[in-house]
Design a protein around this motif. Structure first.
Motif, mmCIF file in Angstrom:
data_model
loop_
_atom_site.group_PDB
_atom_site.id
_atom_site.type_symbol
_atom_site.label_atom_id
_atom_site.label_comp_id
_atom_site.label_asym_id
_atom_site.label_seq_id
_atom_site.Cartn_x
_atom_site.Cartn_y
_atom_site.Cartn_z
ATOM 1 N N SER A 1 39.475 42.750 58.601
ATOM 2 C CA SER A 1 38.825 43.767 58.645
ATOM 3 C C SER A 1 38.554 44.182 57.233
ATOM 4 O O SER A 1 39.352 43.698 56.334
ATOM 5 C CB SER A 1 39.635 44.717 59.334
ATOM 6 N N PHE A 2 37.684 45.213 57.252
ATOM 7 C CA PHE A 2 37.259 45.580 55.914
ATOM 8 C C PHE A 2 38.491 46.695 55.307
ATOM 9 O O PHE A 2 39.203 47.079 56.096
ATOM 10 C CB PHE A 2 36.020 46.392 55.814
ATOM 11 N N SER A 3 38.678 46.723 54.005
ATOM 12 C CA SER A 3 39.429 47.568 53.432
ATOM 13 C C SER A 3 39.064 49.116 53.785
ATOM 14 O O SER A 3 37.851 49.278 54.160
ATOM 15 C CB SER A 3 39.206 47.716 51.956
ATOM 16 N N PRO A 4 39.893 49.914 53.841
ATOM 17 C CA PRO A 4 39.342 51.351 54.332
ATOM 18 C C PRO A 4 38.180 51.963 53.412
ATOM 19 O O PRO A 4 37.210 52.556 53.911
ATOM 20 C CB PRO A 4 40.494 52.303 53.822
ATOM 21 N N GLU A 5 38.179 51.533 52.125
ATOM 22 C CA GLU A 5 36.722 52.142 51.339
ATOM 23 C C GLU A 5 35.784 51.292 51.716
ATOM 24 O O GLU A 5 34.861 51.906 51.955
ATOM 25 C CB GLU A 5 37.054 51.888 49.932
ATOM 26 N N GLY A 6 35.919 50.015 52.330
ATOM 27 C CA GLY A 6 34.729 49.055 52.608
ATOM 28 C C GLY A 6 34.115 49.656 53.898
ATOM 29 O O GLY A 6 32.889 49.690 54.099
ATOM 30 N N GLN A 7 35.283 49.917 54.737
ATOM 31 C CA GLN A 7 34.725 50.246 56.009
ATOM 32 C C GLN A 7 34.058 51.762 56.056
ATOM 33 O O GLN A 7 33.185 51.932 56.698
ATOM 34 C CB GLN A 7 36.013 50.389 57.010
ATOM 35 N N HIS B 1 33.727 44.904 42.775
ATOM 36 C CA HIS B 1 35.008 45.496 42.030
ATOM 37 C C HIS B 1 36.057 45.192 42.851
ATOM 38 O O HIS B 1 37.192 44.926 42.410
ATOM 39 C CB HIS B 1 34.705 46.873 41.905
ATOM 40 N N ARG B 2 36.099 45.342 44.247
ATOM 41 C CA ARG B 2 37.218 45.277 45.132
ATOM 42 C C ARG B 2 37.791 43.646 45.251
ATOM 43 O O ARG B 2 38.950 43.285 45.186
ATOM 44 C CB ARG B 2 36.888 45.625 46.647
ATOM 45 N N LEU B 3 36.672 42.838 44.933
ATOM 46 C CA LEU B 3 37.024 41.326 44.800
ATOM 47 C C LEU B 3 37.864 41.257 43.455
ATOM 48 O O LEU B 3 38.859 40.451 43.335
ATOM 49 C CB LEU B 3 35.663 40.554 44.711
ATOM 50 N N GLN B 4 37.408 41.769 42.325
ATOM 51 C CA GLN B 4 38.062 41.745 41.207
ATOM 52 C C GLN B 4 39.133 42.190 40.993
ATOM 53 O O GLN B 4 40.133 41.527 40.415
ATOM 54 C CB GLN B 4 37.004 42.332 39.953
ATOM 55 N N THR B 5 39.436 43.127 42.085
ATOM 56 C CA THR B 5 40.898 43.893 41.917
ATOM 57 C C THR B 5 41.708 43.390 43.019
ATOM 58 O O THR B 5 42.898 43.705 43.171
ATOM 59 C CB THR B 5 40.711 45.411 42.106
ATOM 60 N N GLY B 6 41.316 42.303 43.708
ATOM 61 C CA GLY B 6 42.262 41.678 44.777
ATOM 62 C C GLY B 6 41.987 42.756 46.134
ATOM 63 O O GLY B 6 42.907 42.094 46.911
ATOM 64 N N ILE B 7 41.382 43.515 46.292
ATOM 65 C CA ILE B 7 41.470 44.643 47.530
ATOM 66 C C ILE B 7 40.725 43.706 48.584
ATOM 67 O O ILE B 7 41.261 43.757 49.766
ATOM 68 C CB ILE B 7 40.739 45.558 47.056
ATOM 69 N N CYS B 8 39.807 42.877 48.192
ATOM 70 C CA CYS B 8 39.043 41.974 49.359
ATOM 71 C C CYS B 8 39.111 40.712 49.020
ATOM 72 O O CYS B 8 39.415 40.204 47.897
ATOM 73 C CB CYS B 8 37.689 42.804 49.193
ATOM 74 N N ILE C 1 37.087 36.718 49.346
ATOM 75 C CA ILE C 1 35.670 36.374 49.253
ATOM 76 C C ILE C 1 35.339 35.907 50.499
ATOM 77 O O ILE C 1 33.950 36.094 50.612
ATOM 78 C CB ILE C 1 36.020 35.189 48.341
ATOM 79 N N GLU C 2 36.262 35.371 51.517
ATOM 80 C CA GLU C 2 35.603 35.100 52.858
ATOM 81 C C GLU C 2 35.007 36.317 53.462
ATOM 82 O O GLU C 2 33.988 36.146 54.151
ATOM 83 C CB GLU C 2 36.982 34.388 53.694
ATOM 84 N N LEU C 3 35.561 37.403 53.477
ATOM 85 C CA LEU C 3 35.074 38.783 54.047
ATOM 86 C C LEU C 3 33.809 39.141 53.268
ATOM 87 O O LEU C 3 33.242 39.793 53.808
ATOM 88 C CB LEU C 3 36.408 39.896 53.926
ATOM 89 N N GLY C 4 33.795 38.810 51.966
ATOM 90 C CA GLY C 4 32.796 39.004 51.280
ATOM 91 C C GLY C 4 31.434 38.387 51.735
ATOM 92 O O GLY C 4 30.538 39.118 51.669
ATOM 93 N N PHE C 5 31.836 37.042 52.121
ATOM 94 C CA PHE C 5 30.788 36.588 52.822
ATOM 95 C C PHE C 5 29.735 37.365 54.125
ATOM 96 O O PHE C 5 29.004 37.309 54.116
ATOM 97 C CB PHE C 5 30.981 35.032 53.035
#
Length: 176
Positions: A82-88, A140-147, A149-153
């Motif tokens: 699932s996406f982070s709350p911010e991403g969702q 930014h979320r990838l760089q800070t570890g919040i998300c 790479i798999e979810l990024g795809f």
């Protein structure tokens, strides 16, 4: 789009059925318009037949992108991701804008309302801007570890398909 937040098998089946219907309509309407175009038509009727061919192609492609979005939702379900709350929240905002663009386009097309069609393009630009912002925030979320790479795809595929739906709406509104 709703499957991204609330995945249900029934929704998958509805998307697949709607896509099958769109394919059938495109085949039948396209064949009819091509046959009609071979007749001795006025310039205006000939131009309108060509516009309708483009429009049904755009509507069919929207169905293809809906299938892709459903597949992204399925991938999230399969991976229990699932996406982070911010991403969702960002995806929900984009989904709301896209649903508005799509509804406005369908209504403008169904009623042949050029004034309503003129309102589609500014909303399409809002969708483009939201996609750009979400991509930037995701990095930014990838760089800070919040998300991950798999979810990024999955997010990237989702954003691309949502943006393309908006583009097809713009194309349809443009013919009106």
């Amino acid at each position: 789009i709703g499957l991204v937040r609330n995945f249900e098998q029934k929704g998958v089946e509805e998307v697949m059925e709607a896509e099958d219907q769109l394919d059938t309509y495109e085949d039948k309407l396209g064949s009819y318009l091509v046959l009609l175009s071979s007749k001795d038509l006025t310039e205006a009727y000939s131009r309108r037949a060509a516009e309708l061919l483009r429009d049904i192609g755009d509507f069919e492609r929207i169905g293809d992108h809906a299938m892709n979005i459903m597949e992204s939702a399925q991938a999230m379900q399969d991976k229990r991701a699932s996406f982070s709350p911010e991403g969702q929240k960002e995806v929900d905002t984009l989904a709301g804008a896209l649903e508005e663009v799509l509804s406005m386009t369908v209504n403008a097309f169904a009623t042949n309302d050029s004034s309503l069609a003129l309102r589609v393009e500014p909303l399409e630009q809002v969708v483009d801007d939201l996609v750009f912002e979400i991509r930037k925030n995701h990095i930014h979320r990838l760089q800070t570890g919040i998300c991950t790479i798999e979810l990024g795809f999955i997010l990237s595929d989702l954003l691309t398909n949502m943006e393309r739906i908006s583009d097809h709406c713009s194309n349809t509104a443009g013919t009106l």
